[in-house]
Scaffold this motif. Structure first.
Motif, PDB file in Angstrom:
ATOM      1  N   ASP A   1       0.867  -1.183   0.000  1.00  0.00           N
ATOM      2  CA  ASP A   1       0.000   0.000   0.000  1.00  0.00           C
ATOM      3  C   ASP A   1       0.900   1.227   0.000  1.00  0.00           C
ATOM      4  OD1 ASP A   1      -2.516   1.446   0.178  1.00  0.00           O
ATOM      5  OD2 ASP A   1      -1.980   1.920   2.238  1.00  0.00           O
ATOM      6  N   SER A   2       0.323   2.373  -0.286  1.00  0.00           N
ATOM      7  CA  SER A   2       1.112   3.597  -0.222  1.00  0.00           C
ATOM      8  C   SER A   2       1.474   3.945   1.217  1.00  0.00           C
ATOM      9  CB  SER A   2       0.344   4.756  -0.864  1.00  0.00           C
ATOM     10  OG  SER A   2      -0.877   4.977  -0.173  1.00  0.00           O
TER      11      SER A   2
ATOM     12  N   LEU B   1      -2.387  -0.868   4.511  1.00  0.00           N
ATOM     13  CA  LEU B   1      -2.140  -2.314   4.539  1.00  0.00           C
ATOM     14  C   LEU B   1      -2.233  -2.908   5.940  1.00  0.00           C
ATOM     15  CD1 LEU B   1       0.907  -2.592   5.851  1.00  0.00           C
ATOM     16  CD2 LEU B   1       1.647  -2.129   3.518  1.00  0.00           C
ATOM     17  N   VAL B   2      -2.255  -2.074   6.975  1.00  0.00           N
ATOM     18  CA  VAL B   2      -2.157  -2.574   8.350  1.00  0.00           C
ATOM     19  C   VAL B   2      -3.326  -3.477   8.703  1.00  0.00           C
ATOM     20  CG1 VAL B   2      -2.194  -1.876  10.783  1.00  0.00           C
ATOM     21  CG2 VAL B   2      -0.692  -0.697   9.164  1.00  0.00           C
TER      22      VAL B   2
ATOM     23  N   LEU C   1       5.866  -6.376   4.456  1.00  0.00           N
ATOM     24  CA  LEU C   1       5.087  -5.156   4.268  1.00  0.00           C
ATOM     25  C   LEU C   1       5.871  -4.174   3.409  1.00  0.00           C
ATOM     26  CD1 LEU C   1       3.932  -4.630   7.982  1.00  0.00           C
ATOM     27  CD2 LEU C   1       2.853  -6.040   6.212  1.00  0.00           C
ATOM     28  N   SER C   2       5.188  -3.588   2.418  1.00  0.00           N
ATOM     29  CA  SER C   2       5.848  -2.621   1.536  1.00  0.00           C
ATOM     30  C   SER C   2       4.955  -1.393   1.381  1.00  0.00           C
ATOM     31  CB  SER C   2       6.128  -3.252   0.164  1.00  0.00           C
ATOM     32  OG  SER C   2       6.822  -2.352  -0.676  1.00  0.00           O
ATOM     33  N   MET C   3       5.380  -0.282   1.994  1.00  0.00           N
ATOM     34  CA  MET C   3       4.674   0.992   1.881  1.00  0.00           C
ATOM     35  C   MET C   3       5.458   1.917   0.954  1.00  0.00           C
ATOM     36  SD  MET C   3       3.508   1.520   5.865  1.00  0.00           S
ATOM     37  CE  MET C   3       4.044   0.162   6.920  1.00  0.00           C
TER      38      MET C   3
ATOM     39  N   THR D   1       9.915  -4.841   6.632  1.00  0.00           N
ATOM     40  CA  THR D   1       9.094  -3.718   6.201  1.00  0.00           C
ATOM     41  C   THR D   1       9.941  -2.820   5.312  1.00  0.00           C
ATOM     42  OG1 THR D   1       7.786  -3.765   8.240  1.00  0.00           O
ATOM     43  CG2 THR D   1       7.752  -1.723   6.975  1.00  0.00           C
ATOM     44  N   TYR D   2       9.338  -2.327   4.235  1.00  0.00           N
ATOM     45  CA  TYR D   2      10.030  -1.448   3.299  1.00  0.00           C
ATOM     46  C   TYR D   2       9.242  -0.152   3.144  1.00  0.00           C
ATOM     47  CZ  TYR D   2      12.580  -5.682   2.076  1.00  0.00           C
ATOM     48  OH  TYR D   2      13.349  -6.812   2.133  1.00  0.00           O
ATOM     49  N   MET D   3       9.959   0.949   3.028  1.00  0.00           N
ATOM     50  CA  MET D   3       9.373   2.268   2.785  1.00  0.00           C
ATOM     51  C   MET D   3       9.932   2.789   1.467  1.00  0.00           C
ATOM     52  SD  MET D   3       7.385   2.967   5.367  1.00  0.00           S
ATOM     53  CE  MET D   3       7.106   2.462   7.068  1.00  0.00           C
ATOM     54  N   SER D   4       9.125   2.748   0.410  1.00  0.00           N
ATOM     55  CA  SER D   4       9.568   3.145  -0.937  1.00  0.00           C
ATOM     56  C   SER D   4      10.883   2.457  -1.295  1.00  0.00           C
ATOM     57  CB  SER D   4       9.697   4.666  -1.050  1.00  0.00           C
ATOM     58  OG  SER D   4       8.433   5.292  -0.850  1.00  0.00           O
ATOM     59  N   GLY D   5      10.938   1.153  -0.990  1.00  0.00           N
ATOM     60  CA  GLY D   5      12.075   0.326  -1.346  1.00  0.00           C
ATOM     61  C   GLY D   5      13.173   0.251  -0.312  1.00  0.00           C
TER      62      GLY D   5
END
Length: 269
Positions: A13-14, A18-19, A36-38, A240-244
């Motif tokens: 999700d952006s 997604l939580v 998780l990938s935001m 967990t990833y934040m914009s990769g």
């Protein structure tokens, strides 16, 4: 069927949308591990061109490749509209991809007037109008934009959340009985919505339905799944990833019960 004893599922999700979806899936299958990938650098997706959204969905899924997940869930309505087909072309049939659709049909089946609360972009979209035309043509439906609500949820700014909810309540006719949550972020504040509009008979959201569909795509019947052995360790949020970029889950999740549960199973290794 899954490729390993402990299923591994990635969620995209952006932001914090997604939580609820990851939490609902984990409660149905506690032994599963999660990724998780935001994408905070590019949110909100509703402001992007469709082709850019598709590119961002694929980029968000790319970070899962070394982990070889058993399934990927796009926990975003806009991401599903513009990116589901593109991501399926990349990953399927090896890795099933599950999308998200607001529960308009479920609300229409209840035969009561309902509102669809969504972002401004989604409210104005052909996508939402198409859903309503397809599944609720005979129903009384009110489209209610909720400017700023998703952003306030992501920031855990509860005063701004309540202000955005109050503005949406003011735009929702008093006689409307039910509300469809047309943005995946909104489920995190169900309690606040009901507290500020106690006349609401039902909030229709999709995390549980998506979790059950994900189990089916993994070859698991959600109604006949045997319980995990008592000694089986609970699954974890492995990454967990934040914009990769690899990152820890943000502290803002502590504002929401589902976020607290995910933080409790986050792998700190």
């Amino acid at each position: 069927m899954t490729r390993r004893a402990r299923p591994l599922v990635g969620f995209i999700d952006s932001g914090l949308g997604l939580v609820d979806f990851a939490d609902s899936f984990h409660r149905l299958l506690p032994e599963a591990d999660l990724l998780l990938s935001m994408d905070p650098d590019w949110m909100p997706y509703g402001a992007l061109e469709p082709g850019v959204v598709a590119e961002r969905i694929i980029a968000s899924a790319d970070v899962f490749e070394p982990w070889e997940p058993d399934a990927v869930v796009i926990a975003c309505n806009t991401g599903s509209v513009h990116g589901l087909a593109a991501l399926r072309q990349v990953l399927e049939p090896d890795v099933p991809v599950v999308g998200t659709v607001p529960a308009v049909k479920t609300a229409a089946d209840s035969k009561v007037p309902f509102a669809v609360w969504a972002t401004q972009a989604t409210t104005a979209s052909d996508y939402q109008r198409g859903l309503i035309d397809a599944f609720a043509a005979e129903a009384e439906v009110h489209a209610v934009p909720c400017p700023g609500l998703a952003e306030a949820i992501d920031a855990a700014d509860l005063a701004a959340v309540d202000a955005a909810i109050d503005a949406a309540v003011a735009e929702t006719p008093d006689h409307v009985e039910a509300i469809v949550l047309g943005c995946t972020h909104y489920g995190l504040v169900e309690d606040r919505i009901l507290a500020r509009r106690p006349s609401t008979s039902a909030l229709h959201d999709s995390p549980v339905a998506v979790a059950r569909q994900t189990l089916r795509r993994l070859g698991i019947d959600p109604d006949e799944r045997p319980p995990a052995p008592a000694e089986a360790p609970a699954g974890r949020v492995l990454a967990t990833y934040m914009s990769g970029r690899r990152a820890a889950l943000p502290d803002t999740l502590d504002a929401y019960p589902a976020g607290v549960r995910l933080r409790a199973i986050e792998s700190r290794g």
